[in-house]
Design a protein around this motif. Sequence first.
Motif, PDB file in Angstrom:
ATOM      1  N   THR A  18       0.899  -1.160   0.101  1.00 62.04           N
ATOM      2  CA  THR A  18       0.062   0.126  -0.095  1.00 62.04           C
ATOM      3  C   THR A  18       0.923   1.090   0.035  1.00 62.04           C
ATOM      4  OG1 THR A  18      -1.860  -1.195   1.206  1.00 62.04           O
ATOM      5  CG2 THR A  18      -1.770   1.161   1.325  1.00 62.04           C
ATOM      6  N   LEU A  19       0.772   2.106  -0.808  1.00 64.00           N
ATOM      7  CA  LEU A  19       1.264   3.258  -1.027  1.00 64.00           C
ATOM      8  C   LEU A  19       1.371   4.372   0.297  1.00 64.00           C
ATOM      9  CD1 LEU A  19       1.596   2.118  -4.044  1.00 64.00           C
ATOM     10  CD2 LEU A  19       1.674   4.642  -4.667  1.00 64.00           C
ATOM     11  N   GLN A  20       2.360   4.973   0.472  1.00 64.87           N
ATOM     12  CA  GLN A  20       2.367   5.630   1.850  1.00 64.87           C
ATOM     13  C   GLN A  20       1.251   6.932   1.702  1.00 64.87           C
ATOM     14  OE1 GLN A  20       4.614   5.288   4.219  1.00 64.87           O
ATOM     15  NE2 GLN A  20       5.954   3.679   3.350  1.00 64.87           N
ATOM     16  N   GLY A  21       1.109   7.351   0.673  1.00 64.90           N
ATOM     17  CA  GLY A  21      -0.235   8.442   0.512  1.00 64.90           C
ATOM     18  C   GLY A  21       0.624   9.934   0.894  1.00 64.90           C
ATOM     19  N   ARG A  22       1.984   9.957   0.958  1.00 64.72           N
ATOM     20  CA  ARG A  22       2.495  11.325   1.290  1.00 64.72           C
ATOM     21  C   ARG A  22       2.577  12.265  -0.043  1.00 64.72           C
ATOM     22  NH1 ARG A  22       5.744   8.158   4.920  1.00 64.72           N
ATOM     23  NH2 ARG A  22       7.519   8.380   3.414  1.00 64.72           N
ATOM     24  N   ALA A  23       2.476  13.399  -0.156  1.00 63.44           N
ATOM     25  CA  ALA A  23       2.732  14.232  -1.303  1.00 63.44           C
ATOM     26  C   ALA A  23       4.314  14.494  -1.577  1.00 63.44           C
ATOM     27  CB  ALA A  23       2.045  15.460  -1.009  1.00 63.44           C
ATOM     28  N   PRO A  24       4.646  14.342  -2.820  1.00 63.32           N
ATOM     29  CA  PRO A  24       6.109  14.503  -2.878  1.00 63.32           C
ATOM     30  C   PRO A  24       6.384  16.019  -2.642  1.00 63.32           C
ATOM     31  CG  PRO A  24       5.030  13.404  -4.834  1.00 63.32           C
ATOM     32  CD  PRO A  24       3.946  13.729  -3.892  1.00 63.32           C
ATOM     33  N   VAL A  25       7.568  16.433  -2.402  1.00 68.70           N
ATOM     34  CA  VAL A  25       8.081  17.662  -2.316  1.00 68.70           C
ATOM     35  C   VAL A  25       7.997  18.521  -3.582  1.00 68.70           C
ATOM     36  CG1 VAL A  25      10.515  17.267  -2.568  1.00 68.70           C
ATOM     37  CG2 VAL A  25       9.901  19.076  -1.008  1.00 68.70           C
ATOM     38  N   VAL A  26       7.379  19.782  -3.257  1.00 66.61           N
ATOM     39  CA  VAL A  26       7.079  20.796  -4.322  1.00 66.61           C
ATOM     40  C   VAL A  26       8.369  21.761  -4.378  1.00 66.61           C
ATOM     41  CG1 VAL A  26       5.862  22.298  -5.787  1.00 66.61           C
ATOM     42  CG2 VAL A  26       4.740  20.344  -4.603  1.00 66.61           C
ATOM     43  N   PRO A  27       9.431  21.779  -5.088  1.00 67.93           N
ATOM     44  CA  PRO A  27      10.529  22.847  -5.110  1.00 67.93           C
ATOM     45  C   PRO A  27      10.368  24.101  -5.384  1.00 67.93           C
ATOM     46  CG  PRO A  27      10.909  21.437  -6.969  1.00 67.93           C
ATOM     47  CD  PRO A  27       9.819  20.946  -6.075  1.00 67.93           C
ATOM     48  N   SER A  28      10.587  25.168  -4.695  1.00 67.74           N
ATOM     49  CA  SER A  28      10.064  26.623  -4.965  1.00 67.74           C
ATOM     50  C   SER A  28      10.789  26.872  -6.496  1.00 67.74           C
ATOM     51  CB  SER A  28      10.816  27.590  -3.881  1.00 67.74           C
ATOM     52  OG  SER A  28      10.195  27.030  -2.765  1.00 67.74           O
ATOM     53  N   LYS A  29      10.002  27.670  -7.151  1.00 67.35           N
ATOM     54  CA  LYS A  29      10.517  28.311  -8.476  1.00 67.35           C
ATOM     55  C   LYS A  29      11.534  29.365  -8.136  1.00 67.35           C
ATOM     56  CE  LYS A  29       6.494  27.486 -11.061  1.00 67.35           C
ATOM     57  NZ  LYS A  29       5.433  27.947 -11.891  1.00 67.35           N
ATOM     58  N   GLY A  30      12.692  29.332  -9.142  1.00 65.87           N
ATOM     59  CA  GLY A  30      13.607  30.371  -8.888  1.00 65.87           C
ATOM     60  C   GLY A  30      14.710  30.412  -7.729  1.00 65.87           C
ATOM     61  N   ALA A  31      14.530  29.027  -7.034  1.00 69.86           N
ATOM     62  CA  ALA A  31      15.495  28.866  -5.940  1.00 69.86           C
ATOM     63  C   ALA A  31      17.127  29.214  -6.318  1.00 69.86           C
ATOM     64  CB  ALA A  31      15.229  27.434  -5.376  1.00 69.86           C
ATOM     65  N   LEU A 375      10.912   1.860  -2.605  1.00 69.97           N
ATOM     66  CA  LEU A 375      11.892   2.712  -2.061  1.00 69.97           C
ATOM     67  C   LEU A 375      11.402   4.209  -2.692  1.00 69.97           C
ATOM     68  CD1 LEU A 375      15.074   0.821  -2.370  1.00 69.97           C
ATOM     69  CD2 LEU A 375      13.947   1.452  -0.238  1.00 69.97           C
ATOM     70  N   ALA A 376      11.170   4.377  -3.945  1.00 73.22           N
ATOM     71  CA  ALA A 376      10.530   5.385  -4.479  1.00 73.22           C
ATOM     72  C   ALA A 376       9.293   6.117  -3.694  1.00 73.22           C
ATOM     73  CB  ALA A 376      10.258   5.355  -5.979  1.00 73.22           C
ATOM     74  N   ASP A 377       8.713   5.289  -3.455  1.00 73.26           N
ATOM     75  CA  ASP A 377       7.413   5.572  -2.649  1.00 73.26           C
ATOM     76  C   ASP A 377       7.581   6.220  -1.271  1.00 73.26           C
ATOM     77  OD1 ASP A 377       4.574   5.846  -1.673  1.00 73.26           O
ATOM     78  OD2 ASP A 377       4.837   4.002  -0.770  1.00 73.26           O
ATOM     79  N   GLN A 378       8.579   5.510  -0.613  1.00 73.48           N
ATOM     80  CA  GLN A 378       9.066   5.746   0.779  1.00 73.48           C
ATOM     81  C   GLN A 378       9.748   7.057   0.938  1.00 73.48           C
ATOM     82  OE1 GLN A 378      10.792   1.893   1.965  1.00 73.48           O
ATOM     83  NE2 GLN A 378       8.649   0.950   1.479  1.00 73.48           N
ATOM     84  N   ALA A 379      10.132   7.230  -0.277  1.00 71.75           N
ATOM     85  CA  ALA A 379      11.032   8.575  -0.364  1.00 71.75           C
ATOM     86  C   ALA A 379      10.179   9.700  -0.927  1.00 71.75           C
ATOM     87  CB  ALA A 379      12.274   8.491  -1.134  1.00 71.75           C
ATOM     88  N   ASP A 380       9.046   9.405  -1.165  1.00 71.43           N
ATOM     89  CA  ASP A 380       8.037  10.511  -1.650  1.00 71.43           C
ATOM     90  C   ASP A 380       8.426  10.984  -3.074  1.00 71.43           C
ATOM     91  OD1 ASP A 380       6.734  10.267   0.753  1.00 71.43           O
ATOM     92  OD2 ASP A 380       7.926  11.927   1.816  1.00 71.43           O
TER      93      ASP A 380
END
Length: 403
Positions: A18-31, A375-380
């Motif tokens: 079952t997938l973790q269900g956590r949202a991936p991080v969204v990087p800021s634009k222009g960082a 592992l990809a799911d667990q790392a969001d």
Amino acid sequence: MALRLSLPTADGRTSPYTLQGRAPVVPSKGAVFNRIAYSAAHVVADPLAAIDPWLQCAVDWDATIAYRQRLWSLGLGVAEAMDTAQRGMGLDWPTSLELIRRSLDAARDFGPGALVASGCGTDHLVLDEVKSVDDVIRGYEEQMEAIEKLGGKLIVMASRALARVAKSPADYERVYDRILAQARQPVVLHWLGDMFDPALAGYWGSRDVDAAMDTALAVIAAHPDKVDGIKISLLDKDKEVAMRRRLPATGGTDGQGVRMYTGDDFNYAELIAGDGAGSTPRQGQSDALLGIFDAIAPAASAALAALAAGDQARFHAILGPTVPLSRHIFAAPTRFYKTGVVFMAWLNGHQGHFTMVGGQQSTRSLVHFAELFRLADQADLLEQPELAVQRMGHLLALHGVAA
């Protein structure tokens, strides 16, 4: 609704996941980053080309360039036509040069900040016909001229031909002295361990890593103004740190010292964060030129922005969970890591198929892909979970496994 599927395990069975269900991080634009970070980018194969995949190369240029535009939009540079792009492992020199040309054109169109450095090697030479160090020099010079004519910055790649014909460290010094003396702008040197390419065993003239390092450092010390940095991929953090401490404190692109570009896909988080030791800041931290940044680009961007903002805790919180995935993707035989990188791009919807140059999608097992998915799911890192589950289900079905 929770997303579930049955995944194969190492004991030959399947187990519900079952997938973790956590949202991936969204990087800021222009960082803004305080490290230079190149992603060694993969190429997208053309699955409709009427070719023999083991013998010929066909690239989907639109999808390939679109992926580079994505990396630039995240603040990452592109290390072009490297081994992540299957250079010398399916991607031949004429196609590599076309890739470099298209990438440089796209970078100019993208605008300021779209960094590109391009792999320069000797892979167009027929190894059985290379008889001397002079043959290797001519090979490098041919590719140098072609890339510099396009306005490209060079990454001087490790040469299988040089490893084959060199008889001593002096042969390496002679080749690199000649190449660096001619370079129009500071280059990135490239030390790829034999875990990535067995044909490079004993590079720099010795199988003893410390002795090899002495030779590489002597080459750099003789030309500090012609070396932006060195990328080492030895998967040994202690060796990288030891070499980093010894890099010239002057020279480089900006006169502030030669950079260490980590290529350690096992220990990149701590090497980039650095330890603050050494006589200069650059001797206490690594910049990055990494294949794994292709697969974890949004997380890499967000983590680097946090590091630049002085938030090391957030940097490690974002990047730390990606390390187990990277170690799995780069597990032995390490040279097959490209398959995991492309698999991630497919799962996340950045290409419409899981087909690779040279048919290399076949180099890893279904059990390997299943663990990669977990592992990809667990790392969001699953950007579109529903799509990822659907595509993993397609791969399972292809192998006769019900999801």
